[in-house]
Scaffold this active site. Sequence first.
Site, PDB file in Angstrom:
ATOM      1  N   THR A 136       0.687  11.604  61.819  1.00  0.00           N
ATOM      2  CA  THR A 136      -0.212  10.901  62.744  1.00  0.00           C
ATOM      3  C   THR A 136       0.472   9.746  63.462  1.00  0.00           C
ATOM      4  OG1 THR A 136      -1.029   9.570  60.892  1.00  0.00           O
ATOM      5  CG2 THR A 136      -2.317  11.515  61.492  1.00  0.00           C
ATOM      6  N   ASP A 137       1.581   9.257  62.908  1.00  0.00           N
ATOM      7  CA  ASP A 137       2.328   8.195  63.594  1.00  0.00           C
ATOM      8  C   ASP A 137       2.932   8.682  64.905  1.00  0.00           C
ATOM      9  OD1 ASP A 137       3.241   5.579  61.592  1.00  0.00           O
ATOM     10  OD2 ASP A 137       2.188   7.271  60.725  1.00  0.00           O
ATOM     11  N   PHE A 138       3.024   9.988  65.071  1.00  0.00           N
ATOM     12  CA  PHE A 138       3.586  10.545  66.300  1.00  0.00           C
ATOM     13  C   PHE A 138       2.504  11.102  67.224  1.00  0.00           C
ATOM     14  CE2 PHE A 138       6.731  10.855  62.911  1.00  0.00           C
ATOM     15  CZ  PHE A 138       7.729  10.056  63.450  1.00  0.00           C
TER      16      PHE A 138
END
Length: 209
Positions: A162-164
């Site tokens: 989810t960081d990307f």
Amino acid sequence: VADFGWVMTGPITTKYLADCGAEVIKIERPPMGDTLRTNAPFKDGVRGVNRAGRFNQCNSSKFSIALNLSRLKGKEVARKLIACSDVVLDNFSAGSIERMGLGYEELKKIKPDIIVLSSCGLGHTGPYASNPAHGTGLAAVSGINQITGWPDREPAFLGVYTDFIGPHLNALVIMAALDYRSRTGKGMYIDQSQHEGALHFMSPLILDY
């Protein structure tokens, strides 16, 4: 852009903006600053706060300043930076920026048309808002891990997926907010939950279910 982002989701968002020409000032808290500075790999294998590859990759094209936001002087400098900014971003846990005295209601007093985006893991409202979050857990909670790998094996480990996902959505919604402000003169507060953003990538399966 006054950038209070840390680790990956926030910094990657503001890197996109900085690479496109925005003046981004990354605000870190001493003594160590962003925890990504402590993560390998390091240049030449030598540890150092300015030698971490991931940190430098996520924060190129920016200016940087260290401010102790637990002290009055640090908050005064932060408010001066915000007063001349168009956008303020953070990806702290829900309520953290408010406890620093830099929540949206306070920032509107400094600059009424400010655009504030907060991209915490599980959003600022709802039953999960008080839970801390990390990209590995958010990928699982979003269901993304469950659709990876092979049917007869455990789900594949995707890391901080989810960081990307989050930065793409964040940058898009910031541009939309700037467009809105150019037409109306009004600022905006955006609660961009990383979890909810990830669910959009599961839309066909959610609809099937």
